[in-house]
Design a protein around this motif. Sequence first.
Motif, PDB file in Angstrom:
ATOM      1  N   LEU A 116       8.100 -16.939 -17.237  1.00 34.64           N
ATOM      2  CA  LEU A 116       7.851 -17.603 -18.513  1.00 34.64           C
ATOM      3  C   LEU A 116       9.142 -17.999 -19.224  1.00 34.64           C
ATOM      4  O   LEU A 116       9.089 -18.572 -20.324  1.00 34.64           O
ATOM      5  CB  LEU A 116       7.012 -16.690 -19.416  1.00 34.64           C
ATOM      6  CG  LEU A 116       5.591 -16.381 -18.921  1.00 34.64           C
ATOM      7  CD1 LEU A 116       4.878 -15.453 -19.889  1.00 34.64           C
ATOM      8  CD2 LEU A 116       4.788 -17.670 -18.729  1.00 34.64           C
ATOM      9  N   ALA A 165      -2.070 -12.329 -22.795  1.00 37.37           N
ATOM     10  CA  ALA A 165      -1.956 -13.150 -24.011  1.00 37.37           C
ATOM     11  C   ALA A 165      -2.648 -12.491 -25.199  1.00 37.37           C
ATOM     12  O   ALA A 165      -2.631 -13.044 -26.301  1.00 37.37           O
ATOM     13  CB  ALA A 165      -2.553 -14.534 -23.765  1.00 37.37           C
ATOM     14  N   GLU A 191       2.638 -22.633 -17.009  1.00 35.46           N
ATOM     15  CA  GLU A 191       1.967 -21.538 -16.312  1.00 35.46           C
ATOM     16  C   GLU A 191       0.591 -21.278 -16.922  1.00 35.46           C
ATOM     17  O   GLU A 191       0.358 -21.524 -18.106  1.00 35.46           O
ATOM     18  CB  GLU A 191       2.799 -20.262 -16.383  1.00 35.46           C
ATOM     19  CG  GLU A 191       4.159 -20.350 -15.712  1.00 35.46           C
ATOM     20  CD  GLU A 191       4.082 -20.323 -14.192  1.00 35.46           C
ATOM     21  OE1 GLU A 191       2.966 -20.197 -13.639  1.00 35.46           O
ATOM     22  OE2 GLU A 191       5.150 -20.430 -13.548  1.00 35.46           O
ATOM     23  N   THR A 192      -0.319 -20.783 -16.095  1.00 36.02           N
ATOM     24  CA  THR A 192      -1.652 -20.372 -16.545  1.00 36.02           C
ATOM     25  C   THR A 192      -1.890 -18.932 -16.082  1.00 36.02           C
ATOM     26  O   THR A 192      -1.095 -18.387 -15.306  1.00 36.02           O
ATOM     27  CB  THR A 192      -2.740 -21.271 -15.950  1.00 36.02           C
ATOM     28  OG1 THR A 192      -2.742 -21.097 -14.508  1.00 36.02           O
ATOM     29  CG2 THR A 192      -2.485 -22.745 -16.280  1.00 36.02           C
ATOM     30  N   ALA A 193      -2.970 -18.367 -16.546  1.00 37.80           N
ATOM     31  CA  ALA A 193      -3.298 -17.017 -16.095  1.00 37.80           C
ATOM     32  C   ALA A 193      -3.470 -16.990 -14.582  1.00 37.80           C
ATOM     33  O   ALA A 193      -3.013 -16.063 -13.900  1.00 37.80           O
ATOM     34  CB  ALA A 193      -4.570 -16.529 -16.784  1.00 37.80           C
ATOM     35  N   LEU A 229       0.068 -17.348 -12.870  1.00 41.11           N
ATOM     36  CA  LEU A 229       0.827 -16.106 -12.997  1.00 41.11           C
ATOM     37  C   LEU A 229       0.249 -15.030 -12.083  1.00 41.11           C
ATOM     38  O   LEU A 229       0.991 -14.301 -11.414  1.00 41.11           O
ATOM     39  CB  LEU A 229       0.800 -15.620 -14.447  1.00 41.11           C
ATOM     40  CG  LEU A 229       1.654 -16.395 -15.458  1.00 41.11           C
ATOM     41  CD1 LEU A 229       1.399 -15.867 -16.862  1.00 41.11           C
ATOM     42  CD2 LEU A 229       3.145 -16.289 -15.115  1.00 41.11           C
ATOM     43  N   THR A 264       6.147 -23.628 -19.964  1.00 43.00           N
ATOM     44  CA  THR A 264       6.477 -23.570 -18.534  1.00 43.00           C
ATOM     45  C   THR A 264       5.370 -24.134 -17.646  1.00 43.00           C
ATOM     46  O   THR A 264       5.553 -24.263 -16.438  1.00 43.00           O
ATOM     47  CB  THR A 264       6.750 -22.115 -18.111  1.00 43.00           C
ATOM     48  OG1 THR A 264       5.601 -21.303 -18.414  1.00 43.00           O
ATOM     49  CG2 THR A 264       7.975 -21.554 -18.833  1.00 43.00           C
ATOM     50  N   MET A 303       3.771 -19.854 -21.955  1.00 40.90           N
ATOM     51  CA  MET A 303       2.939 -20.384 -20.879  1.00 40.90           C
ATOM     52  C   MET A 303       2.810 -21.893 -20.994  1.00 40.90           C
ATOM     53  O   MET A 303       2.880 -22.626 -19.995  1.00 40.90           O
ATOM     54  CB  MET A 303       1.562 -19.717 -20.903  1.00 40.90           C
ATOM     55  CG  MET A 303       1.581 -18.253 -20.494  1.00 40.90           C
ATOM     56  SD  MET A 303      -0.017 -17.402 -20.701  1.00 40.90           S
ATOM     57  CE  MET A 303      -1.016 -18.227 -19.459  1.00 40.90           C
ATOM     58  N   SER A 304       2.629 -22.363 -22.221  1.00 40.27           N
ATOM     59  CA  SER A 304       2.523 -23.807 -22.442  1.00 40.27           C
ATOM     60  C   SER A 304       3.813 -24.521 -22.072  1.00 40.27           C
ATOM     61  O   SER A 304       3.797 -25.583 -21.423  1.00 40.27           O
ATOM     62  CB  SER A 304       2.167 -24.076 -23.910  1.00 40.27           C
ATOM     63  OG  SER A 304       2.112 -25.459 -24.166  1.00 40.27           O
TER      64      SER A 304
END
Length: 255
Positions: free
Chosen positions: A52, A34, A14-16, A19, A12, A9-10
């Motif tokens: 991801l 996670a 992306e966050t919750a 996504l 790319t 996630m870090s």
Amino acid sequence: MNHAVIEAMSATGETADSLAAQIGVDPKTAAKWANPGSIPQTRHRAKVAALLGREETELWPDVLKRREPSWFRPWVDIEREAVALRAFQLAWVPGLLQTEAYARATLAWEALSTTEVDELVSARINRQSVLTRERGPLFVAVVDQAVLERPITADRSVMARQLEHLVWCAELPSVELHIVPREATAYPGLNGPFTIADLPDGTRVAHVDSQAQAQIVEQASEIATLERRWERIRSEALPRGRSVELLREAAASWT
């Protein structure tokens, strides 16, 4: 935490929330991915992995270690994500409430090796953790009284311990157990067992079993039919307190 998911996630960005928006689920559901042991449903997993930039096996290696049959895994994923489960059983104690000995007895006449039986029993018992985890689903089970009275094996202690376990389960804050008494006349449950799952995003899916196959039902009209049948079945069942009394009486009868 699942460090592989967090690192992906870090990397790319992306966050919750991001996504969740792309997959079409609640952000709280995406945030759980996670956590160790928490994975997306089968229908979402490949898309999450692609977003991801990782392989599914990199993010959730435990997927390869799972012991339940591959055809049943999508439903196990749904159980883990559900906020509520409603199950009706006509002939068996629901799998989430079975003891190890009872679970093993249900497989006795299948053409399975000892190793296969061990793996299936282990998988069934492992599923039960959803009932005792923090913020697990509410599990409402309705069972026909015949389930309490039919011997599953020649060893009476198996049924005695199973019913004692049901009494213990019925006292869990996450479990409601109701019994349809033998005095009930013909009712919709005679058509067979099913389970309805309520998911965090408000959708409902069901699992329907038969002699030939089990299937996951998602079509709204079919879910509505099962909902109507559930309400009629539930109306035939005893209240929670009386059901537990009946369980205690049945358990004593096996000793």
